[in-house]
Write a protein that holds these residues in place. Structure first.
Motif, short mmCIF file in Angstrom:
data_model
loop_
_atom_site.label_atom_id
_atom_site.label_comp_id
_atom_site.label_asym_id
_atom_site.label_seq_id
_atom_site.Cartn_x
_atom_site.Cartn_y
_atom_site.Cartn_z
N SER A 1 24.13 67.22 45.49
CA SER A 1 24.12 65.81 45.86
C SER A 1 22.97 65.11 45.15
O SER A 1 22.03 65.78 44.71
N PRO A 2 23.00 63.78 45.08
CA PRO A 2 21.82 63.08 44.57
C PRO A 2 20.61 63.37 45.46
O PRO A 2 20.74 63.41 46.68
N GLY A 3 19.48 63.60 44.82
CA GLY A 3 18.24 63.76 45.59
C GLY A 3 18.05 65.08 46.30
O GLY A 3 17.23 65.17 47.21
N LYS B 1 17.29 68.73 42.11
CA LYS B 1 17.73 69.51 40.95
C LYS B 1 16.60 69.62 39.92
O LYS B 1 16.27 70.71 39.46
N THR B 2 16.03 68.48 39.53
CA THR B 2 15.00 68.49 38.48
C THR B 2 13.79 69.32 38.91
O THR B 2 13.27 70.14 38.14
N ASP C 1 22.88 62.23 33.48
CA ASP C 1 22.66 61.14 34.42
C ASP C 1 23.59 60.00 34.02
O ASP C 1 23.99 59.87 32.87
N ILE C 2 23.93 59.18 34.98
CA ILE C 2 24.76 58.01 34.68
C ILE C 2 23.95 57.06 33.81
O ILE C 2 24.43 56.52 32.83
N CYS D 1 31.43 60.66 36.61
CA CYS D 1 30.87 61.34 37.77
C CYS D 1 30.71 62.84 37.60
O CYS D 1 30.42 63.54 38.54
N VAL E 1 25.56 65.66 36.99
CA VAL E 1 25.42 64.41 37.72
C VAL E 1 25.32 64.73 39.22
O VAL E 1 25.97 65.64 39.71
N GLY E 2 24.47 64.02 39.93
CA GLY E 2 24.31 64.24 41.38
C GLY E 2 25.56 63.86 42.13
O GLY E 2 25.84 62.67 42.31
N ASN E 3 26.31 64.87 42.58
CA ASN E 3 27.62 64.62 43.16
C ASN E 3 28.13 65.96 43.67
O ASN E 3 28.20 66.92 42.92
N LEU E 4 28.46 66.01 44.95
CA LEU E 4 28.89 67.28 45.55
C LEU E 4 30.41 67.44 45.52
O LEU E 4 30.95 68.41 46.02
N VAL E 5 31.10 66.44 44.92
CA VAL E 5 32.55 66.48 44.92
C VAL E 5 33.10 66.77 43.52
O VAL E 5 33.57 67.86 43.22
N GLU F 1 20.03 67.62 54.27
CA GLU F 1 21.45 67.22 54.24
C GLU F 1 22.25 67.84 55.38
O GLU F 1 23.36 67.37 55.66
#
Lengths: 223, 223
Positions: free
Chosen positions: A43-45, A48-49, A71-72, A97, A123-127, A147
């Motif tokens: 997810s975002p935040g 990861k980095t 990143d977007i 995405c 990209v920050g996205n769990l889907v 989370e």
């Protein structure tokens, strides 16, 4: 690498209809070259980095490593990695995405050297990233403790497709109701037996075993 | 509503080519009926359900309200809302990463009454839901404090499309380096002047002003 000279690559949408087949081709090419490709998703935040940075510091020094930061928009992550002295490129998805195999290839082409390990920060996205095979040798998913322990039940595909789960921000455990046993059970319900590493990328706690896992995967890939 | 009788609706992928036009039609229908439709978006685990629950408790009792809980899988969220005594349905997207106007309509059709306010908890995703107009009267985005103050820079579209931002989990501030001023500046860079509500959905701190904002929007919509 100098943070001021970080390359920004605008990814083009892939025209290949069969991403799964293309991902297999990429994996084959990378195995031949002896390059292990780690796809880091969350997810975002979720950190990861910070987790990648902590990992880079703990990895054996003879592993040649580079990082692709997707990143977007924005280029802060690649600059952070470069400032730590590692080769990196910033991939801009322009709103997309996820990354797929061809976009992975577009990024790798711009890396300046030969590597034993290329890490992709997706990209920050769990889907969506779980739906597109990036051609990686292994997929790593980060779940941040704030989370909640129920995320593997709600985002099943991400945990099914991952080969390793990092539970990050364990230093924040005192202020959250996160049940590690419940989380472990939920993750293993989605993917039996996969390794789970509780870490604090911020304090460094738990990063050593994670680095050892990654190093052993890198060497196994080359043998 | 009884938690054991929560309806689960398997959404069908929309066949309409022009979602933007359809979203306008839906908004018109809802305005005519006097139903305000709030689309709640965020990353996974930012506290959408908890924030909605906290809001429901603070809203004026004469606002008739129902909640649609969208999820890829699982039905825990709709059950949580129903257990608190509110009408709710669970929408299953079957892997889809967002909701659009037609899917909103499919969900509303299954709600048992007439409402002044329908709240949608969108799929946990800070990327894709921003690209699809759900036909909502207003879009609300939740940023959880542990995710970091840089998220508006990295996920610009979400903050551009939102009409209100909730910064949740402020009770966890002591263990995170989150700069509220920096976050506010970043959000307003994406969307000048939009209201920002720092809250702790867990403790209830800051929920009252958020509920007042929502109530005033609901009444404005009906007038």
């Amino acid at each position: 690498m100098n943070a001021d000279t970080v390359k920004i690559i605008d990814l083009k949408e892939s025209i290949l209809a069969d991403n799964d087949a293309d991902a297999e081709v990429l994996r084959g090419e990378l195995r031949k070259k002896g390059t292990f490709y780690l796809n880091v998703m969350s997810s975002p935040g979720s950190g990861k980095t910070t987790t990648i940075l902590a990992l880079l510091k703990e990895l054996p020094k003879d592993i040649r490593v580079a990082v692709m930061e997707a990143d977007i928009d924005s280029d802060v992550d690649a600059k952070t990695i470069a400032a730590a002295g590692f080769d990196s490129v910033q991939l801009h998805t322009g709103g997309m995405c996820h990354l797929d195999a061809d976009m992975s290839r577009q990024g790798m082409r711009e890396l300046p050297g030969d590597y034993d390990l290329v890490i992709l920060e997706n990209v920050g996205n769990l889907v969506c990233p779980a739906e597109f095979d990036a051609g990686a040798s292994k997929n790593l998913c980060i779940l941040a403790l704030p989370e909640g322990d129920d995320k593997p039940l709600k985002y099943p595909l991400m945990f099914e497709k991952s080969d390793c789960v990092v539970i990050n921000k364990i230093d924040a455990a005192p202020v959250f109701d996160f049940d590690m046993e419940k989380a472990t059970e939920a993750i293993h319900k989605r993917h039996a037996g996969i390794p789970i590493f509780p870490v604090s990328a911020k304090t460094g706690e738990g990063v050593e075993p994670l680095a050892a896992w990654l190093a052993s995967e890198v060497w196994a890939w080359k043998s």
